[in-house]
Structure formats: structure tokens, C-alpha cells
Design a protein around this motif. Sequence first.
Motif, mmCIF file in Angstrom:
data_model
loop_
_atom_site.group_PDB
_atom_site.id
_atom_site.type_symbol
_atom_site.label_atom_id
_atom_site.label_comp_id
_atom_site.label_asym_id
_atom_site.label_seq_id
_atom_site.Cartn_x
_atom_site.Cartn_y
_atom_site.Cartn_z
ATOM 1 N N LEU A 1 0.827 -1.206 0.000
ATOM 2 C CA LEU A 1 0.000 0.000 0.000
ATOM 3 C C LEU A 1 0.860 1.254 0.000
ATOM 4 O O LEU A 1 0.598 2.212 -0.728
ATOM 5 C CB LEU A 1 -0.915 -0.001 1.231
ATOM 6 N N ARG A 2 1.914 1.250 0.802
ATOM 7 C CA ARG A 2 2.806 2.405 0.833
ATOM 8 C C ARG A 2 3.470 2.627 -0.525
ATOM 9 O O ARG A 2 3.579 3.759 -1.006
ATOM 10 C CB ARG A 2 3.838 2.201 1.931
ATOM 11 N N ARG A 3 3.876 1.568 -1.184
ATOM 12 C CA ARG A 3 4.489 1.688 -2.512
ATOM 13 C C ARG A 3 3.511 2.268 -3.528
ATOM 14 O O ARG A 3 3.907 3.002 -4.447
ATOM 15 C CB ARG A 3 4.977 0.322 -2.999
ATOM 16 N N ALA A 4 2.227 1.962 -3.356
ATOM 17 C CA ALA A 4 1.204 2.466 -4.281
ATOM 18 C C ALA A 4 0.824 3.907 -3.999
ATOM 19 O O ALA A 4 0.105 4.526 -4.787
ATOM 20 C CB ALA A 4 -0.037 1.578 -4.219
ATOM 21 N N GLY A 5 1.274 4.444 -2.862
ATOM 22 C CA GLY A 5 0.991 5.838 -2.542
ATOM 23 C C GLY A 5 0.121 6.048 -1.329
ATOM 24 O O GLY A 5 -0.193 7.197 -0.975
ATOM 25 N N CYS A 6 -0.303 4.973 -0.658
ATOM 26 C CA CYS A 6 -1.219 5.118 0.480
ATOM 27 C C CYS A 6 -0.597 5.956 1.587
ATOM 28 O O CYS A 6 0.523 5.702 2.032
ATOM 29 C CB CYS A 6 -1.605 3.746 1.027
ATOM 30 N N ALA A 7 -1.348 6.956 2.033
ATOM 31 C CA ALA A 7 -0.884 7.841 3.100
ATOM 32 C C ALA A 7 -1.750 7.756 4.349
ATOM 33 O O ALA A 7 -1.316 8.163 5.431
ATOM 34 C CB ALA A 7 -0.869 9.287 2.609
ATOM 35 N N ARG B 1 -2.265 -0.959 13.746
ATOM 36 C CA ARG B 1 -1.743 0.383 14.011
ATOM 37 C C ARG B 1 -0.215 0.389 13.915
ATOM 38 O O ARG B 1 0.388 1.276 13.312
ATOM 39 C CB ARG B 1 -2.203 0.828 15.401
ATOM 40 N N GLU B 2 0.425 -0.618 14.503
ATOM 41 C CA GLU B 2 1.885 -0.700 14.481
ATOM 42 C C GLU B 2 2.408 -0.867 13.061
ATOM 43 O O GLU B 2 3.368 -0.198 12.651
ATOM 44 C CB GLU B 2 2.341 -1.881 15.344
ATOM 45 N N ASN B 3 1.781 -1.744 12.287
ATOM 46 C CA ASN B 3 2.237 -1.980 10.913
ATOM 47 C C ASN B 3 2.133 -0.719 10.064
ATOM 48 O O ASN B 3 3.016 -0.421 9.257
ATOM 49 C CB ASN B 3 1.437 -3.114 10.274
ATOM 50 N N LEU B 4 1.035 0.006 10.227
ATOM 51 C CA LEU B 4 0.856 1.241 9.464
ATOM 52 C C LEU B 4 1.862 2.306 9.911
ATOM 53 O O LEU B 4 2.446 3.019 9.090
ATOM 54 C CB LEU B 4 -0.579 1.749 9.627
ATOM 55 N N ARG B 5 2.068 2.436 11.203
ATOM 56 C CA ARG B 5 3.024 3.422 11.697
ATOM 57 C C ARG B 5 4.429 3.128 11.167
ATOM 58 O O ARG B 5 5.173 4.046 10.795
ATOM 59 C CB ARG B 5 3.038 3.418 13.230
ATOM 60 N N ASN B 6 4.788 1.861 11.097
ATOM 61 C CA ASN B 6 6.123 1.492 10.637
ATOM 62 C C ASN B 6 6.362 1.884 9.182
ATOM 63 O O ASN B 6 7.515 2.064 8.770
ATOM 64 C CB ASN B 6 6.344 -0.014 10.808
ATOM 65 N N GLU B 7 5.299 1.999 8.402
ATOM 66 C CA GLU B 7 5.430 2.393 6.998
ATOM 67 C C GLU B 7 5.097 3.872 6.783
ATOM 68 O O GLU B 7 4.994 4.330 5.649
ATOM 69 C CB GLU B 7 4.531 1.526 6.114
#
Length: 503
Positions: A304-310, A340-346
Motif C-alpha cells: 500500500l505504501r508503494r502504491a501511494g497510500c498515506a 496500528r503498528e504496521n501502518l506506523r512502521n510504513e
Amino acid sequence: MADVLLTHSYHLYYDRKQTRKMQPYPPLGTLYAAALLRSSGLSVALFDTMLDDPEQGFQAALDEHRPRVVVVYEDNFNFLTKMCLTRMREVAYHILEVSRKAGAEVLVNGSDASDHVLEYLRKGFRCVLLGEAEWTLLEAVQHLLKGNSMGMAQTPGLAYVDDGTKELVRTPHRPLTRDLDLLPLPARDLINTDKYRSAWKTAHGYFSLNIVASRGCPYQCNWCAKPIYGDSFAVRSAGSVAEEMRRLKYDSGAEHLWFADDIFGLRAKWVRELAVEVERLDAAIPFKMQSRVDLMTVANVCALRRAGCAEVWLGVESGSQKILDAMDKGTRVEQMAKARENLRNEGIRACYFLQFGYQGETWEDIQKTVKLVQDTRPDDVGVSVSYPLPGTKFFDRVQAQLGDKTNWSDSEDLSMMFQGAYTDEFYRALHDALHAQVDSWHSGDAEVATKERVASPSPDELWQRVVRLERSCRRAVPTVVPSLASQPLVQLQVSPSLTCGDD
């Protein structure tokens, strides 16, 4: 002169909360319908009620385009449409009235019309387009323009009143579209993009547009109404979505996107494919979307982060496993902190949808939700109360308690419409305290800084008010879930988690 004038009934300035937020999006569902009609050779015009006053502007659109058919085609990707707000229904009826005076046939599609077919037909709509309706609309309009009213009976997905018998007719169900790539891209040229850009730039300093990658949601949350897509799920090809992102970035000047899918990231393989296609096309734009905590795995979040997810809005709902199970949510409390942790890490913002007032929820359950928020510190929260919508198990359980008010007037209403554990005043105080608490943690964030601020009590003061109201706003006989009926309504003493500030 146009064959068809399309419109919808959501007007931003009739909604107090959304006017303050100032995050308007074009009516994507309406634009999909317009694109299909136009690709079939019909002349199509649009009156967009989002930013233009329907009380004044729609009559001018009628005079300009003199359509033979008017369609109130709701943006079924907009969660506000799904809430069936009474102000929207009033706008739809106004559009109907002035359209009929102009001699046009008037059709309607949307969650509210699908849930209240007879009410809409008795008002004078020619027919209700049920569920997913692009292809139904095309066939119905073609019949009407040819004067072939008999052809309506052979069009799947319609409800209408028979001219002869005056009885309600429902034609056979139309299968849902499985290959979404068959639909043309939304006819965005029909909207005034500059108005949206100006609204966003003025309020937030950037320009956001909406997009959708999928339709439907296969999960079974028993409070979630699905009058359009049911429990189905269909997704566009990753390449098609990435190409549309590229166009929005370079052709429309979008600086941010809102994926309006009911659920995003359901299939991990598809998310990885999207990331690859976005990188190949240089189509990455910061975007937000909504999903589930159990889908926010390390691999999914990385893609998701690679695709642009913010930013991800998670359907957390409650910090009490008892309430999640009663909702048929299918998630575990422990998954929330991990997501929450996984999203914060990215570096992706994690935001929570929270729902209070569900049947059987006690003070103990509420404190568990508050503790979850305090322990995991989301970047933002959306706080609501359980809202009974037709077609859900939840609605069936509380229907007998509903009075004259069965829908909110706008998205800030926040009224309990059944016999919950507490009165409205308590839930509104809880809403205010949670928002103030989360805002206090992120007061330096750019997004928070753009919000309109007035002098307001501190989080500590607001939590103290919640605790006081917990005692005075309890209902003597709250509604409980049948399976929980044997469990007593626990009323705890004040928890330290509700009287503290940041800890």
C-alpha cells in the motif's frame, strides 16, 4: 437539448459537519452512469448538487438542457448517501417536483430509494432503479426515449407502478457487473473541477479527487446496509486503476486521492499488482482509503505504501470483543494494535471508525474502547452511534423502538433512534471528548492545523463531563442483543482511563 439530465441529492451546504470539514468530492457514481449513457450515443447533461444549490440551480439546468428524462442517480460510493439523510430525500423530492412540471420523466436510484420503493413511487417517480443500476438505467432510458413503456417490464432491476392495475411491479433482479473494466471511466468533464479545486485549496492547501477500485464488501457486519451491491465483491484490474490514477495526477492536477471503496486491499495479490503498475506509470499520489484491521498485514501495508497510500481508515468500531462479536464483525481486539503498528512502521496514518451505543454495550465496554484509543493513539477518529438502516439484522432487532425519526437529518445529527444504554447527551459528550483527546496528541499535524478552532474545554474537562453524564444519562431499560440478554448491565465505577489526559 439533452436526452437525459443526471443529478443527485447531496448538497454540501445542507450538512453542517461536512461544510466545516470542507472535503467535497464529485458524485462518482453519477458520473459512471453518465459515462455509460454517453458511450451508448445518448446526449447527457449533469447538474451537480454537491456545491451548487439545488433550490436555485436545478431549475436553471432544466431550462438550459430541456431534458426528456431526469435521473436522480445517487453517488453510491459516498458513505453520506448510504446514510439516507432526510435532507437528501427532501432534495430528491424537490428535483422530482420541478422536473415533472417541466414535462420530464423522472427516475431515481440510491440506497434510500431502494429501501423505500413505495414511498418514492407514490411521490411520483416513474420508476426506481434497484441496486447497481448503470445498465438498468441505460435500458430504461432507451425504452422511454422510444416511447416504449411496455419495454420497462422486460428491463431487469426496476420497480414501478403499473399504469393499469396501479400495483407495484418489480422486474427480475439484474446480476451485478463482474467485469468492472467494461464500464467507461467516470465522465469527469461534466463537473466544474475548478470549484472543487478552489474549495480544497482554500480549506486544506491541496486538491483531492475521488476514485474507486472495487464494488461491494463480502463481510457480514450485521449493522451494515448493502442495498446496492449486497455481499458481493468485484474489483477492477490493477492496471486500469493505476492508469486512472495517472490521469488524475497529470490531466486533472490531483494532489491527493480518496479511494471510496467499501473495502480496500481485500486481496493481497491485487494490492501488490497495483503497487507494481503505479510505479511503472509513475502514477503514485498520496491517497486515503478504508479497510479492516485484519487486512493490515506487514506485506499488505508495504505494498500500500508503494502504491501511494498515506492514510487508512480502519473499521475498529469497538475495543470490546463482546461487542465486536455481537456485531458479527469478524475481527479481534488484539488485531487493532498490530494494524496500528504496521501502518506506523510504513509512515501511513491510521484512523479509526468508532461506533458507540450498540445493543448490549455497557459502561465497561465503552471504557475498553476508550482505553484502546489511548493505548494505540490513532491519528484521527470518526465517532458515531449505532445507526439502524433497513435491510440489516440490527435494524430488525430495534425496528419496534423506532419512532417518527428513522433517519438523521444530516451527518452531525448523532441521535440514538432506539433505546440504547444512554441518552443522546451522553454519546455526544463521548464524541467530543474522544475527538479532543486525539486532536491534543496531534495538535502539530498539518491536517489538524487546518481545522476550524474555537475556544473549547480541555480533554480532561470533557472526560469529567462524560463521567458525570454516565451516571445521569443511563437508561433504566436499555435494549440488549438477545444472546446477551442474560448478562447483567455492568455499571463500573469511574475508571482512571476516563479521567486522565494523555496517559
